[in-house]
Design an enzyme around this catalytic site. Sequence first.
Site, PDB file in Angstrom:
ATOM      1  CG  PHE A  84      71.617  63.298 -24.970  1.00  0.00           C
ATOM      2  CD1 PHE A  84      72.737  63.922 -25.881  1.00  0.00           C
ATOM      3  CD2 PHE A  84      70.682  64.012 -24.278  1.00  0.00           C
ATOM      4  CE1 PHE A  84      72.752  65.276 -25.810  1.00  0.00           C
ATOM      5  CE2 PHE A  84      70.759  65.330 -24.324  1.00  0.00           C
ATOM      6  CZ  PHE A  84      71.674  66.002 -25.318  1.00  0.00           C
TER       7      PHE A  84
ATOM      8  CD  GLN B  58      68.894  62.681 -13.925  1.00  0.00           C
ATOM      9  OE1 GLN B  58      68.441  63.406 -14.517  1.00  0.00           O
ATOM     10  NE2 GLN B  58      69.045  61.494 -14.640  1.00  0.00           N
TER      11      GLN B  58
ATOM     12  CG  HIS C  21      74.067  67.399 -13.802  1.00  0.00           C
ATOM     13  ND1 HIS C  21      75.351  67.528 -14.015  1.00  0.00           N
ATOM     14  CD2 HIS C  21      73.311  67.436 -15.041  1.00  0.00           C
ATOM     15  CE1 HIS C  21      75.340  67.831 -15.152  1.00  0.00           C
ATOM     16  NE2 HIS C  21      74.310  67.795 -15.875  1.00  0.00           N
TER      17      HIS C  21
ATOM     18  CG  LEU D 119      73.142  71.889 -14.124  1.00  0.00           C
ATOM     19  CD1 LEU D 119      72.260  70.885 -15.113  1.00  0.00           C
ATOM     20  CD2 LEU D 119      73.738  70.756 -12.887  1.00  0.00           C
TER      21      LEU D 119
ATOM     22  CD  GLU E  98      75.644  64.411 -17.370  1.00  0.00           C
ATOM     23  OE1 GLU E  98      75.895  63.765 -16.486  1.00  0.00           O
ATOM     24  OE2 GLU E  98      74.358  64.698 -17.700  1.00  0.00           O
TER      25      GLU E  98
ATOM     26  NE  ARG F 250      72.225  63.724 -15.943  1.00  0.00           N
ATOM     27  CZ  ARG F 250      71.414  64.577 -16.518  1.00  0.00           C
ATOM     28  NH1 ARG F 250      70.261  64.811 -15.780  1.00  0.00           N
ATOM     29  NH2 ARG F 250      71.613  65.375 -17.623  1.00  0.00           N
TER      30      ARG F 250
ATOM     31  CG  HIS G 151      69.381  68.224 -12.808  1.00  0.00           C
ATOM     32  ND1 HIS G 151      69.404  69.491 -13.292  1.00  0.00           N
ATOM     33  CD2 HIS G 151      69.476  67.239 -14.025  1.00  0.00           C
ATOM     34  CE1 HIS G 151      69.371  69.441 -14.604  1.00  0.00           C
ATOM     35  NE2 HIS G 151      69.344  68.236 -15.088  1.00  0.00           N
TER      36      HIS G 151
ATOM     37  NE  ARG H 205      65.430  64.418 -16.467  1.00  0.00           N
ATOM     38  CZ  ARG H 205      66.486  64.968 -17.305  1.00  0.00           C
ATOM     39  NH1 ARG H 205      66.010  65.136 -18.395  1.00  0.00           N
ATOM     40  NH2 ARG H 205      67.265  65.866 -16.815  1.00  0.00           N
TER      41      ARG H 205
END
Length: 576
Positions: A122, A236, A238, A252, A255, A286, A351, A386
């Site tokens: 990630f 955060q 998104h 969502l 990603e 992000r 998000h 995050r």
Amino acid sequence: MNNPERRLSSSVLVIGAGGSGLRAAIELAESGTDVLVVGKRAKSDAHTSLAAGGINAALSTMDPEDSWQQHAADTLKESYLLANPHTVQIVAEGARRGIEDLERYGMPFEREGDGRISQRFFGAHKFRRTAFAGDYTGLEIQRTLISRATQLEIPILDTVYVTRLLVHDNAVFGAYGFDLHDGTRYLIHADAVILAAGGHNRIWRRTSSRRDENTGDSFRLAVEAGGRLRDPELVQFHPSGIIEPENAAGTLISEAARGEGGILRNALGERFMARYDPERMELSTRDRVALACYTEIKEGRGTPNGGVWLDVSHLPRETIMARLPRVYQTMLELQMLDITKDPIEIAPTAHYSMGGVWVRPDDHGTDVDGLYAIGEASSGLHGANRLGGNSLIELLVFGRIVGQAAAAYSSELTAHLRSASSITQARTEIAALLAADGPENVRALQRAIRDTMTAHAGVVRDEEGLRAGIAELDLIEARMENIGVHPDIAGYQDLAHAFDLKSAALAARATLEAALERGETRGAHNRSDFPDTDPALQVNLVWSPQGGIAHEEIPPIPADIVALMEEVSVDGKLVE
């Protein structure tokens, strides 16, 4: 309308039946401690079930050189130095145990041919450390925890809405609430209470949360009990939430769509990430991709609906069906859109609450004796950005630790004093709302808060906008004095929305005031009037209605972790 009142008691009460609440309850039940779980929606449909990407742990199954120390270093770097190093160490070091617990409960992780748990990259991770189950990881974790809770015969009350924590002399002694269907009141006595009722991202217009979750319940319950909030401004966004239909705005698009080769274009057809991160393009972090999308829309290069295009139609159909099945299915159901042929219209969406209730790092205890907070309700791990995959492992690690802490607290009590006035206050609060027959509509006021937060506290903020947002909130709070609450044959949802409104207003005020105080740009917090990071603001902002905002020093990062905090390339890695 006279509703009966049920009285229950338990050693520990857990509020919230998502991943963190269930993990804490399992720990309590396995240790032989009496536990009761209450949640306002069906346990199988908790917010945890929506998490797609994966769960982090330095298992070293794919990259032997990975370590918990490197996981901690990546987390602290990505937090822009606002995460608590002690909290980070506890999660990174305890992550392997968290995965082992899930395996013990029967979690079906994706595995390599030789049986090892598969792990993938990630964004901002130096090594492959994200375990997963297709793009349904959160759903599988929730199912696994429900299965274990069922084996242990843990009592779980769905559709009970908790309105107030019961406190006497700064010690919690239970909670009060009502049943969403028939209005039955619940008076629950408990030695300790674990708050696991999520964050506050539903107070924005576009959000990945559904309409009755993450409305700031945890924040209000903790603050009214005597707790404080830490870093509520750190939210955060998104990059890719859908815009239509209105009732699903913010849903969502994982990603993984960009990770598999999806391309972002503006209304002019330009692949605009070349302007913002020419090296990493769509595989940037992000916060940077969300800011890029926001800027394109703000500067007039967005779609007519106020979005940008995410296109995967150039990818082989087989790739889309194998790697993005949930995205394909979602868009077909919501828009009758075939993503193998047409692009998806997206915009940044609120998000994740990276701040939350103030807790101690070691046991997630709050300012109130016997009250704990975990999961998105709590704070300390994520800082200003995050690290993808960290939220799910946090549930497992601190669910276990807080379960143990609450059990110990309960067993060591020699006496537990209760307060009749605290119970009366909770009863009176519900009665007053049910008697409210003013002209103001609760849902309209909720929408007004969401509009205010979207306009003035979105991806980019400035002093003028934040002050305007506070002024608008003052007016909304004045209108809240004249609401009407009308339960009907369908149930008591209108009463729940009235409490959601109270929570949203408190969470909005904390967020606006803390965002105004943080006069810098750091991670997901962008101030256009303060574009640089201010070393003097490398602190946590702790908010309470009475005390305003205090600056809290962050402990130093251990030298061995600092040595590992290098820039992490995400070249060719999945960003989530």
